[in-house]
Design an enzyme around this catalytic site. Structure first.
Site, PDB file in Angstrom:
ATOM      1  NE  ARG A   1      -3.924  -2.142   0.474  1.00  0.00           N
ATOM      2  CZ  ARG A   1      -4.986  -1.988   1.264  1.00  0.00           C
ATOM      3  NH1 ARG A   1      -5.137  -0.885   1.962  1.00  0.00           N
ATOM      4  NH2 ARG A   1      -5.889  -2.941   1.371  1.00  0.00           N
TER       5      ARG A   1
ATOM      6  CE  LYS B   1      -2.720  -0.948   5.616  1.00  0.00           C
ATOM      7  NZ  LYS B   1      -3.719  -0.490   6.583  1.00  0.00           N
TER       8      LYS B   1
ATOM      9  CB  CYS C   1     -11.397   5.410  11.221  1.00  0.00           C
ATOM     10  SG  CYS C   1     -12.957   4.792  11.873  1.00  0.00           S
TER      11      CYS C   1
ATOM     12  CB  CYS D   1     -16.586   2.804   6.710  1.00  0.00           C
ATOM     13  SG  CYS D   1     -15.761   1.237   7.023  1.00  0.00           S
TER      14      CYS D   1
ATOM     15  CB  CYS E   1     -15.413  -1.564  13.040  1.00  0.00           C
ATOM     16  SG  CYS E   1     -14.093  -1.787  11.833  1.00  0.00           S
TER      17      CYS E   1
ATOM     18  CB  CYS F   1      -8.959   2.691   9.795  1.00  0.00           C
ATOM     19  SG  CYS F   1      -9.564   1.235   8.931  1.00  0.00           S
TER      20      CYS F   1
HETATM   21 FE1  SRM Z   1      -8.523   0.894   6.925  1.00  0.00          FE
HETATM   22  C1  SRM Z   1     -10.676  -1.423   5.756  1.00  0.00           C
HETATM   23  C2  SRM Z   1     -10.469   3.355   5.841  1.00  0.00           C
HETATM   24  C3  SRM Z   1      -5.973   3.048   7.396  1.00  0.00           C
HETATM   25  C4  SRM Z   1      -6.934  -1.428   8.885  1.00  0.00           C
HETATM   26  N1  SRM Z   1     -10.253   0.937   5.914  1.00  0.00           N
HETATM   27  C5  SRM Z   1     -10.972  -0.132   5.472  1.00  0.00           C
HETATM   28  C6  SRM Z   1     -12.113   0.315   4.558  1.00  0.00           C
HETATM   29  C7  SRM Z   1     -11.625   0.302   3.143  1.00  0.00           C
HETATM   30  C8  SRM Z   1     -13.439  -0.458   4.735  1.00  0.00           C
HETATM   31  C9  SRM Z   1     -13.683  -1.656   3.865  1.00  0.00           C
HETATM   32  O1  SRM Z   1     -12.821  -2.542   3.748  1.00  0.00           O
HETATM   33  O2  SRM Z   1     -14.786  -1.728   3.334  1.00  0.00           O
HETATM   34  C10 SRM Z   1     -12.311   1.765   5.089  1.00  0.00           C
HETATM   35  C11 SRM Z   1     -12.931   2.762   4.115  1.00  0.00           C
HETATM   36  C12 SRM Z   1     -13.720   3.796   4.863  1.00  0.00           C
HETATM   37  C13 SRM Z   1     -14.179   4.930   4.048  1.00  0.00           C
HETATM   38  O3  SRM Z   1     -15.402   5.059   3.853  1.00  0.00           O
HETATM   39  O4  SRM Z   1     -13.370   5.724   3.601  1.00  0.00           O
HETATM   40  C14 SRM Z   1     -10.933   2.063   5.619  1.00  0.00           C
HETATM   41  N2  SRM Z   1      -8.250   2.817   6.573  1.00  0.00           N
HETATM   42  C15 SRM Z   1      -9.218   3.691   6.220  1.00  0.00           C
HETATM   43  C16 SRM Z   1      -8.728   5.123   6.305  1.00  0.00           C
HETATM   44  C17 SRM Z   1      -9.334   6.052   5.267  1.00  0.00           C
HETATM   45  C18 SRM Z   1      -8.998   5.639   7.731  1.00  0.00           C
HETATM   46  C19 SRM Z   1      -8.864   7.111   7.936  1.00  0.00           C
HETATM   47  O5  SRM Z   1      -9.780   7.636   8.559  1.00  0.00           O
HETATM   48  O6  SRM Z   1      -7.894   7.732   7.510  1.00  0.00           O
HETATM   49  C20 SRM Z   1      -7.217   4.879   6.173  1.00  0.00           C
HETATM   50  C21 SRM Z   1      -6.749   4.868   4.752  1.00  0.00           C
HETATM   51  C22 SRM Z   1      -5.286   4.660   4.665  1.00  0.00           C
HETATM   52  C23 SRM Z   1      -4.708   4.772   3.294  1.00  0.00           C
HETATM   53  O7  SRM Z   1      -4.596   5.885   2.798  1.00  0.00           O
HETATM   54  O8  SRM Z   1      -4.305   3.745   2.747  1.00  0.00           O
HETATM   55  C24 SRM Z   1      -7.103   3.483   6.747  1.00  0.00           C
HETATM   56  N3  SRM Z   1      -6.717   0.798   7.885  1.00  0.00           N
HETATM   57  C25 SRM Z   1      -5.865   1.838   8.059  1.00  0.00           C
HETATM   58  C26 SRM Z   1      -4.896   1.519   9.047  1.00  0.00           C
HETATM   59  C27 SRM Z   1      -3.812   2.447   9.570  1.00  0.00           C
HETATM   60  C28 SRM Z   1      -2.534   2.330   8.787  1.00  0.00           C
HETATM   61  O9  SRM Z   1      -2.474   1.665   7.747  1.00  0.00           O
HETATM   62  O10 SRM Z   1      -1.564   2.928   9.222  1.00  0.00           O
HETATM   63  C29 SRM Z   1      -5.178   0.240   9.489  1.00  0.00           C
HETATM   64  C30 SRM Z   1      -4.448  -0.502  10.628  1.00  0.00           C
HETATM   65  C31 SRM Z   1      -3.109  -0.988  10.254  1.00  0.00           C
HETATM   66  C32 SRM Z   1      -3.178  -2.362   9.670  1.00  0.00           C
HETATM   67  O11 SRM Z   1      -3.425  -2.468   8.471  1.00  0.00           O
HETATM   68  O12 SRM Z   1      -3.041  -3.321  10.419  1.00  0.00           O
HETATM   69  C33 SRM Z   1      -6.319  -0.207   8.746  1.00  0.00           C
HETATM   70  N4  SRM Z   1      -8.729  -1.101   7.219  1.00  0.00           N
HETATM   71  C34 SRM Z   1      -8.023  -1.847   8.118  1.00  0.00           C
HETATM   72  C35 SRM Z   1      -8.579  -3.174   8.157  1.00  0.00           C
HETATM   73  C36 SRM Z   1      -8.080  -4.340   9.046  1.00  0.00           C
HETATM   74  C37 SRM Z   1      -6.929  -5.039   8.433  1.00  0.00           C
HETATM   75  C38 SRM Z   1      -6.518  -6.265   9.213  1.00  0.00           C
HETATM   76  O13 SRM Z   1      -5.374  -6.662   9.109  1.00  0.00           O
HETATM   77  O14 SRM Z   1      -7.342  -6.850   9.910  1.00  0.00           O
HETATM   78  C39 SRM Z   1      -9.668  -3.183   7.260  1.00  0.00           C
HETATM   79  C40 SRM Z   1     -10.592  -4.364   6.943  1.00  0.00           C
HETATM   80  C41 SRM Z   1      -9.978  -5.365   6.042  1.00  0.00           C
HETATM   81  O15 SRM Z   1      -8.917  -5.161   5.462  1.00  0.00           O
HETATM   82  O16 SRM Z   1     -10.596  -6.412   5.917  1.00  0.00           O
HETATM   83  C42 SRM Z   1      -9.738  -1.854   6.697  1.00  0.00           C
HETATM   84 FE1  SF4 Z   2     -14.338   1.549   8.724  1.00  0.00          FE
HETATM   85 FE2  SF4 Z   2     -13.596   0.177  10.839  1.00  0.00          FE
HETATM   86 FE3  SF4 Z   2     -11.762   1.326   9.311  1.00  0.00          FE
HETATM   87 FE4  SF4 Z   2     -13.283   2.822  10.805  1.00  0.00          FE
HETATM   88  S1  SF4 Z   2     -11.840   1.271  11.555  1.00  0.00           S
HETATM   89  S2  SF4 Z   2     -12.832   3.180   8.617  1.00  0.00           S
HETATM   90  S3  SF4 Z   2     -15.188   1.736  10.785  1.00  0.00           S
HETATM   91  S4  SF4 Z   2     -13.080  -0.314   8.699  1.00  0.00           S
END
Ligand code: SRM
Ligand code: SF4
Length: 572
Positions: A153, A219, A437, A443, A482, A486
């Protein structure tokens, strides 16, 4: 490439997670996307293609505020797409800003959203506008390739390359890593940008990923101590810069961090990465590749909840993982260097870099750049600034932005625009250190509000802080809707993780520097209970803390919460 091809050829897809067949049979991420995007009968794309769009940087979503009403009216959900840019290190020119701003209004919901990975997301892009949207992004020399999906990513690094020579070098390495680990498939260019297809063999199409891609997202973060703005330990790979006398000497290498977990499933947990070695700047790209390939070949392809690098390391051991990496590299990693972090936050207001150029750090609450009803016109203000600013604009991993390398004669003008558009409110240190987030309404995984709710909870916490005499104190507070994590809530001093509408799990005891996981303190509580729990703790903190002691350290010292030693005892 041998390991994975051999292994996956021997296994039937029926034994693997269905996404594995989907990736392998997608013709290198093409699937039926071309037809799906052209089909005007629905606002969405087919089920299988919703998985493939992620690799191209966009997600099908529906407006959750309207979901049940539309169901009652027997209408399909109100589909639109979230589009995420790939912007390693989060830097753009003023000109690029103006283009990105323009398409926010033209094709999306009129806002830009800075993410926790230092890039922009657009929400509400309709299918019929997707191609035009992506084309404009491409014309601005940007793209959305691999912003989501089972690939490497957006590579993040300590913000603002204009601050020093080391910042510049680290930023350039973030770009090199990103470019090197990009998928090679031309599917994006063909489907969205109109490029003609040229046939090619497997090696040509995806030399690193093969047609199987990775088991899960991957990542990478690069941190420059003493700042840990990127939360170096929360990613599959963290590179921690080591420098002396303004010269970059290399990086301590950390592997196996990740935040996501599922409520009630102790086999899933956040984990901080282990520091396993050291590499020089010219080794960093190949080290990143080797780590990613070990994960490609050994990550779990059966269970996506167990498919991140952190679980591969938990299953095989960190020593084994390091040896596998070194085997691929053909040399051993060096001894990790000492490092010291003093915060995982951002800098605000005017400050000077090493060469005395000026930068302005702007707090953007939860990353949303919009013109708000309360008079704060962040979108219009930044538009005005971008029109006169000749330097760059940098995004941070705390969802803020920096107006970077400001020319001396532009400082006053920019300052005047910041005032004119009310871009800076008098904000407490608590709010500046908070992050939420996106969650509702876009989301699909949100269980509780986050971005739309945290500001009002902070209002209440600010009152408690003021009453306790802590008005100027900084505490890192993060909220997610959740348990996916994120906003990296599990490294916050106070973390709120959504359980259901209006209910959160409360976590305490992360460190101010992002170097320790917090722990579950109270489960499934509403706002009144949150305030009842935190108000006395804040009072106690004000009275009984040691000089300079941070809240996360205090709750551990006082036995309010037991210290975590690593991700492993998170559930204990
Ligand atoms: Fe995230 C999934 C938003 C950073 C862990 N994340 C999602 C999704 C795409 C929901 C989905 O799968 O349907 C969310 C979209 C929401 C929306 O409407 O915009 C979403 N994640 C975000 C963002 C926009 C949060 C924010 O408020 O800034 C961040 C976008 C980052 C980017 O530019 O790439 C975002 N997500 C993160 C981070 C933090 C990081 O990367 O530093 C994490 C935790 C670190 C990690 O990956 O372990 C993170 N997002 C997840 C997960 C859980 C992954 C896991 O290993 O279990 C999901 C769900 C999944 O992948 O199944 C997820
Ligand atoms: Fe959506 Fe959960 Fe990520 Fe928040 S933490 S943006 S609710 S997937």
């Amino acid at each position: 490439m041998g390991d994975i091809i051999q292994k996956l050829r021997d296994i039937s897809f029926d034994e693997l997670h269905p996404n594995e067949r989907l990736k392998a049979e997608s013709d290198y991420l093409r699937g039926t996307l071309e037809q799906g995007i052209a089909d005007r009968a629905s606002g969405g794309v087919g089920e299988a293609d919703t998985q493939l769009t992620k690799f191209h940087g966009f997600y099908q979503q529906d407006d959750r505020d309207l979901r049940s009403e539309r169901r009652h009216q027997k209408l399909e959900p109100l589909y639109s797409f979230m589009v995420r840019l790939r912007m390693p290190g989060g830097l753009m020119s003023s000109r690029q800003w103006l283009t990105l701003d323009d398409i926010a209004t033209r094709y999306a919901n009129g806002t830009l959203r800075i993410t926790t990975r230092q890039t922009f997301q657009y929400h509400g892009v309709l299918k019929e506008n997707l191609r035009a949207h992506l084309k404009v992004i491409n014309e601005a020399m940007l793209d959305t390739i691999a912003a989501c999906g089972d690939v490497n990513r957006n590579v993040i690094c300590t913000a603002n390359p204009h601050r020093s020579k080391v910042h510049r070098q680290v930023y350039e390495l973030a770009h090199e890593i990103s470019a090197h680990l990009m998928p090679r498939s031309r599917a994006y260019h063909e489907i969205f940008l109109g490029e003609e297809r040229v046939a090619g063999g497997e090696e040509e199409q995806e030399p690193l990923y093969t047609r199987h891609y990775l088991p899960r997202k991957f990542k990478i973060a690069l941190a420059i101590p003493p700042e840990n703005d990127v939360d170096a330990f929360a990613h599959d790979i963290g590179f921690i810069a080591d420098s002396e006398g303004g010269e970059l000497r290399g990086f301590s290498v950390c592997i196996g961090g990740g935040m996501g977990m599922t409520h009630g499933e102790p086999a899933t947990f956040p984990r901080l990465s282990d520091v396993v070695g050291f590499c020089t700047p010219d080794q960093v790209v190949e080290v990143a590749e080797a780590i990613m390939l070990v994960q490609r070949d050994h990550g779990d392809r059966h269970d996506r909840k167990h498919a991140r690098t952190k679980y591969t390391i938990e299953d095989h051991g960190v020593e084994w993982f390091r040896e596998e990496v070194e085997r691929r590299l053909g040399y051993a990693l060096g001894e990790p260097r000492e490092f010291h972090f003093d915060s995982n936050g951002d800098r605000y207001g005017w400050y000077q870099g090493d060469d005395n150029t000026w930068h302005y750090g702007l707090f953007v609450e939860n990353g949303r750049i919009a013109d708000f009803d309360n008079g704060m016109k962040l979108l219009s203000g930044m538009r005005g600034i971008a029109r006169i600013h000749e330097g760059d604009i940098a995004l941070t991993t705390n969802q803020n932005l920096i107006i970077a390398n400001v020319a001396d004669d532009k400082r006053d003008e920019i300052g005047a625009l910041i005032d004119k558009y009310h871009m800076v409110k008098d904000v407490s240190a608590l709010r500046r250190g908070s992050m939420a987030c996106v969650a509702f309404p876009t989301c699909g995984l949100a269980m509780a509000e986050s971005e739309r709710y945290l500001p009002s909870l902070i209002d209440k916490l600010e009152q408690s802080m003021r009453k306790a005499g802590l008005a100027d104190d900084a505490i890192v507070v993060r909220m997610t809707g959740c348990p996916n994590g994120c906003a990296r809530p599990y490294v916050a001093e106070i973390g709120f993780v959504g359980k259901a509408l209006g209910r959160y799990n409360l976590y305490l005891g992360g460190s101010f520097t992002g170097e320790r996981l917090n722990k579950l303190y109270r489960e499934n509580i509403d706002e009144a209970t949150i305030m009842k729990e935190l108000t006395p703790l804040l009072k106690r903190y004000a009275k009984e803390r040691d000089e300079g002691e941070h809240f996360g350290d205090f709750v551990i010292r006082k036995g309010v919460i037991k210290e975590t030693t690593a991700g492993r005892n998170f559930h204990e």
